[in-house]
Design a protein around this motif. Structure first.
Motif, PDB file in Angstrom:
ATOM      1  N   ARG A  21      -2.848   3.824   9.583  1.00 32.17           N
ATOM      2  CA  ARG A  21      -2.009   4.490   8.586  1.00 32.17           C
ATOM      3  C   ARG A  21      -2.844   5.022   7.430  1.00 32.17           C
ATOM      4  NH1 ARG A  21       3.672   2.478   6.799  1.00 32.17           N
ATOM      5  NH2 ARG A  21       3.495   4.608   6.028  1.00 32.17           N
ATOM      6  N   LEU A  22      -3.842   4.227   7.005  1.00 27.47           N
ATOM      7  CA  LEU A  22      -4.704   4.681   5.919  1.00 27.47           C
ATOM      8  C   LEU A  22      -5.485   5.924   6.333  1.00 27.47           C
ATOM      9  CD1 LEU A  22      -6.009   4.299   3.126  1.00 27.47           C
ATOM     10  CD2 LEU A  22      -7.681   2.775   4.215  1.00 27.47           C
ATOM     11  N   LEU A  23      -5.963   5.957   7.571  1.00 22.89           N
ATOM     12  CA  LEU A  23      -6.715   7.115   8.052  1.00 22.89           C
ATOM     13  C   LEU A  23      -5.880   8.386   7.944  1.00 22.89           C
ATOM     14  CD1 LEU A  23      -9.271   8.249   9.382  1.00 22.89           C
ATOM     15  CD2 LEU A  23      -8.243   7.712  11.612  1.00 22.89           C
TER      16      LEU A  23
ATOM     17  N   VAL B 247       4.901  12.003   0.835  1.00 24.45           N
ATOM     18  CA  VAL B 247       4.660  12.383  -0.559  1.00 24.45           C
ATOM     19  C   VAL B 247       3.186  12.763  -0.709  1.00 24.45           C
ATOM     20  CG1 VAL B 247       4.712  11.600  -2.950  1.00 24.45           C
ATOM     21  CG2 VAL B 247       6.427  10.761  -1.320  1.00 24.45           C
ATOM     22  N   PRO B 248       2.876  13.958  -1.271  1.00 23.59           N
ATOM     23  CA  PRO B 248       1.467  14.359  -1.466  1.00 23.59           C
ATOM     24  C   PRO B 248       0.769  13.433  -2.463  1.00 23.59           C
ATOM     25  CG  PRO B 248       2.957  16.236  -1.698  1.00 23.59           C
ATOM     26  CD  PRO B 248       3.808  15.016  -1.695  1.00 23.59           C
ATOM     27  N   VAL B 249      -0.483  13.124  -2.215  1.00 24.35           N
ATOM     28  CA  VAL B 249      -1.276  12.300  -3.131  1.00 24.35           C
ATOM     29  C   VAL B 249      -2.672  12.903  -3.272  1.00 24.35           C
ATOM     30  CG1 VAL B 249      -0.091  10.094  -2.806  1.00 24.35           C
ATOM     31  CG2 VAL B 249      -1.872  10.765  -1.199  1.00 24.35           C
ATOM     32  N   ASP B 250      -3.265  12.679  -4.426  1.00 20.92           N
ATOM     33  CA  ASP B 250      -4.602  13.191  -4.709  1.00 20.92           C
ATOM     34  C   ASP B 250      -5.338  12.158  -5.546  1.00 20.92           C
ATOM     35  OD1 ASP B 250      -6.820  14.814  -5.029  1.00 20.92           O
ATOM     36  OD2 ASP B 250      -5.994  15.814  -6.804  1.00 20.92           O
ATOM     37  N   PHE B 251      -6.409  11.598  -5.020  1.00 20.83           N
ATOM     38  CA  PHE B 251      -7.129  10.561  -5.743  1.00 20.83           C
ATOM     39  C   PHE B 251      -8.576  10.521  -5.282  1.00 20.83           C
ATOM     40  CE2 PHE B 251      -4.831   8.676  -2.135  1.00 20.83           C
ATOM     41  CZ  PHE B 251      -5.892   8.214  -1.363  1.00 20.83           C
TER      42      PHE B 251
ATOM     43  N   GLY C 111      13.708   0.077  -4.410  1.00 19.87           N
ATOM     44  CA  GLY C 111      12.516   0.449  -3.667  1.00 19.87           C
ATOM     45  C   GLY C 111      11.274   0.134  -4.487  1.00 19.87           C
ATOM     46  N   ALA C 112      10.130   0.589  -4.029  1.00 22.60           N
ATOM     47  CA  ALA C 112       8.878   0.322  -4.742  1.00 22.60           C
ATOM     48  C   ALA C 112       7.864   1.413  -4.437  1.00 22.60           C
ATOM     49  CB  ALA C 112       8.315  -1.044  -4.366  1.00 22.60           C
ATOM     50  N   ILE C 113       7.099   1.781  -5.459  1.00 23.79           N
ATOM     51  CA  ILE C 113       6.016   2.745  -5.284  1.00 23.79           C
ATOM     52  C   ILE C 113       4.779   1.995  -4.817  1.00 23.79           C
ATOM     53  CG2 ILE C 113       4.552   4.438  -6.442  1.00 23.79           C
ATOM     54  CD1 ILE C 113       6.791   4.877  -8.444  1.00 23.79           C
ATOM     55  N   GLY C 114       4.178   2.420  -3.738  1.00 23.00           N
ATOM     56  CA  GLY C 114       2.994   1.750  -3.218  1.00 23.00           C
ATOM     57  C   GLY C 114       1.758   2.024  -4.059  1.00 23.00           C
ATOM     58  N   LYS C 115       0.723   1.232  -3.824  1.00 23.87           N
ATOM     59  CA  LYS C 115      -0.517   1.367  -4.575  1.00 23.87           C
ATOM     60  C   LYS C 115      -1.153   2.737  -4.388  1.00 23.87           C
ATOM     61  CE  LYS C 115      -0.816  -2.887  -6.221  1.00 23.87           C
ATOM     62  NZ  LYS C 115      -0.756  -3.176  -7.670  1.00 23.87           N
ATOM     63  N   ILE C 116      -1.047   3.292  -3.182  1.00 30.69           N
ATOM     64  CA  ILE C 116      -1.666   4.592  -2.936  1.00 30.69           C
ATOM     65  C   ILE C 116      -1.017   5.666  -3.798  1.00 30.69           C
ATOM     66  CG2 ILE C 116      -2.013   6.389  -1.195  1.00 30.69           C
ATOM     67  CD1 ILE C 116      -2.322   4.173   0.885  1.00 30.69           C
TER      68      ILE C 116
ATOM     69  N   LEU D 259       0.808  -1.217   0.000  1.00 27.36           N
ATOM     70  CA  LEU D 259       0.000   0.000   0.000  1.00 27.36           C
ATOM     71  C   LEU D 259       0.844   1.271   0.000  1.00 27.36           C
ATOM     72  CD1 LEU D 259      -2.964  -0.723   2.455  1.00 27.36           C
ATOM     73  CD2 LEU D 259      -3.102  -0.342   0.002  1.00 27.36           C
ATOM     74  N   PHE D 260       1.857   1.316   0.850  1.00 31.28           N
ATOM     75  CA  PHE D 260       2.583   2.562   1.080  1.00 31.28           C
ATOM     76  C   PHE D 260       3.919   2.644   0.354  1.00 31.28           C
ATOM     77  CE2 PHE D 260      -0.092   1.605   4.767  1.00 31.28           C
ATOM     78  CZ  PHE D 260      -0.915   2.718   4.751  1.00 31.28           C
TER      79      PHE D 260
END
Length: 616
Positions: free
Chosen positions: A422-424, A441-445, A394-399, A379-380
């Protein structure tokens, strides 16, 4: 070395014979006890992480495949390229027997460990292999029948193996066909994931095969260089992947990238292959083109509504779609309830397809299927060296992958409490912090969640955070089960048109629809789709009409268990089940000129059962 059955085709005998010879060179002998060493815990988690893409894309396909073979005393296994079983699922009674020969996650089934077996021999031959009963090198494994196919990554390298193993007494010839179809699905999903950006051409010489497993898929960059082609594309183009990589869009299809980008999303176009064969093609374009290409390829609005496609006459679905439409694009999270297989992901994808973010990614995560050891990194994401066994880059998470698009969290009710916290934070602050990272890291979805559990009850039981529940529950809708829908005929017809089971459009008769109307459909759309797929596979080459005799036997048996007493009147949908079965058996008997043995073989039942059904 024991004798190899003469009933095998010459090429099959050669495969088994060569495998037996290799087994002997590994120092194995028939009566020996197999190597039962099994990885577990952290060591298995590292192996799972190394095959994370394969695991993620194979899991839903495995679940669909299992729905087709459930209650056949068998199991499905996914391995890495070395034969290490990453995941398995199957019937409880057979899993208990499989445990005795370490046929479970963490065990290695290469030929060096287990001698001739479908998984190990598939790896050695890099081809689909069935190993049945006594064909196994080790006696301990001869109670098994196994069918395996190799899964290739988008670059043509062996990524893993998909296998169905069962009791040798329950061997079915069609098992390999189902495994091959599932393997193709996984490979196509890997291609779509690896080449999210680029120009994708879905093609076939017959337009009705586009959108099926028969279609070729070729991916090109904006300069027209070929990046990848699936097996069907390689076959149609007459070149293996290595040779195709030196080709271009123009040399293969006689078209320029900018022209095809301009036609993306439109009706199928006609292209001419380098061989002169005319094919029909759907063109998809994802990514950013250069300014020169953009000027020739304007962005088009979708011509059809994805949500409208879900409205096929059921009042409950019409109401759900109307409610969802009112919140799309307004940053309101949507929570979808309903039974497993009721179409929750289908609705989520339609929401994304009609949203202002439709050009962005749609990222689906099944929270119930991810092992707890992997869900946090999945996820992260994580930075290089974040933990032992982490990928070097490394790896980019699904979020983070969902940034700019839609994040679909399926079965969120099964998310561990630690991950819920963590999701909250992500949902509150709109930032995600990968494991080992120094900054967020900022995210928008857009957030869409789904669960077959009653989340209010989970909250009351202390198994789901109340604050997270209210954070994800903006608009709540509950999909009706398939058995409660009033548009079954329209649903079946739509599936038959869209899926083109058996590579062609097929239809069903009123007697089959009457049986469908009486079934409780505990597996909902997944079960219906699998029944139609299996029935279509039973059709002869030029037959396009599904009849009662084509239905899976376990499905008909379930109907028998639910059937009304013999004295009951015919249902509103048609005749009694016993009458329909007897009619189908009599028709099959006429087809085979009264030959009882031939009729029983064609129907897949014993002669005793055939006589019993004729007496009904």
């Amino acid at each position: 070395m024991h004798a190899i059955s003469a009933a095998l085709r010459p090429e099959q005998r050669d495969v088994i014979r060569h495998s037996h010879e290799r087994s002997a060179t590994f120092g194995l002998f028939e009566a020996m006890r197999p190597d039962y060493a099994v990885l577990s815990g952290a060591a298995l988690a590292v192996k799972l992480d190394e095959s994370r893409a394969l695991f993620a894309h194979a899991l839903p396909v495995m679940e669909s495949l299992y729905a087709q073979i459930a209650n056949t005393h068998s199991m499905i296994a996914l391995t890495d390229a070395g034969g290490l079983i990453l995941h398995s699922l199957g019937d409880d009674d057979f899993l208990a027997r499989a445990e005795k020969v370490a046929l479970r996650a963490g065990a290695v089934w290469s030929e060096a460990h287990q001698g001739t077996n479908a998984i190990g021999t598939t790896i050695a031959e890099c081809n689909a292999v069935t190993v049945h009963g006594d064909q196994h090198y080790l006696r301990a494994n001869r109670f098994l029948t196994c069918s395996s196919v190799p899964i290739l990554d988008p670059h043509g390298n062996l990524s893993g193996v998909l296998d169905v193993t069962g009791d040798r007494r329950g061997y079915h010839q069609h098992t390999m066909a189902l495994v091959k179809m599932s393997g193709q699905m996984i490979e196509n999903r890997l291609i779509a994931s690896a080449f999210g950006d680029g120009l994708r051409i879905h093609f076939h010489s017959r337009p009705e095969f586009i959108g099926t497993l028969m279609e070729g898929i070729a991916v090109f960059d904006l300069d027209g260089r070929l990046l990848c082609a699936n097996r069907s594309a390689q076959f149609q183009l007459g070149l293996e992947l290595g040779a195709l990589r030196s080709q271009t869009l123009e040399s293969l299809f006689g078209a320029r990238a900018d022209v095809l980008i301009a036609s993306a999303g439109e009706a199928p176009c006609r292209l001419e292959l380098h061989s002169g064969v005319v094919v029909f093609a759907n063109v998809d374009f994802h990514g950013r083109a250069s300014s020169a290409v953009i000027s020739r390829a304007p962005v088009r609005e979708p011509t059809t509504s994805k949500l409208a496609d879900l409205c096929t006459g059921d009042a409950q679905m019409n109401d759900i779609v109307a409610r969802v439409r009112k919140v799309i694009g307004k940053n309101i999270p949507i929570l979808i309830g309903g039974e497993t297989g009721a179409g929750k992901e289908m609705l989520a994808r339609a929401i994304h397809g009609d949203s202002p973010r439709r050009a962005g990614p749609f990222v689906a995560v099944n929270c119930a299927s991810l092992p707890e050891t992997l869900i946090e990194s999945e996820l992260f994401g994580y930075t290089p060296g974040a933990f032992t066994g982490a990928a070097k880059r490394g790896a980019i998470g699904k979020i983070a992958q969902a940034n700019g698009g839609t994040l679909f969290l399926d079965e969120i009710g099964d998310m561990p409490l630690a991950m819920q916290s963590r999701l909250l934070r992500v949902l509150q602050e709109r930032v995600v912090e990968p494991l080992g990272a120094a900054r967020a890291v900022p995210v928008d979805f857009t957030l869409v969640c789904a669960s077959n559990r009653k989340l209010r009850e989970r909250v009351a039981q202390g198994e789901f955070r109340e604050d997270l529940y209210y954070r994800i529950n903006g608009l709540s809708v509950t999909l009706p089960p398939l058995a409660a829908r009033t548009d079954l005929r329209a649903v079946v017809d739509k599936l038959l048109r869209q899926e083109r089971f058996a590579g062609r459009v097929v239809s069903i008769g009123e007697d089959v629809l009457a049986l469908f109307a009486r079934h409780p459909w505990p597996g909902n759309f997944r079960q219906l789709s699998n029944v139609l797929r299996t029935a279509s596979a039973m059709l002869d080459d030029h037959d396009t009409h599904i009849r009662v005799e084509h239905l899976p036997h376990d499905f008909v048996d379930e109907l028998g268990e639910c059937a009304q007493p013999e004295t009951a009147p015919a249902s509103a949908g048609g005749a009694r089940l016993s009458d329909i079965e007897a009619s189908a058996v009599a028709a099959a008997l006429r087809t085979h000129g009264g030959n009882v043995s031939a009729t029983a073989r064609a129907l897949g039942i014993s002669r005793t059962t055939l006589y019993r059904k004729l007496r009904v």
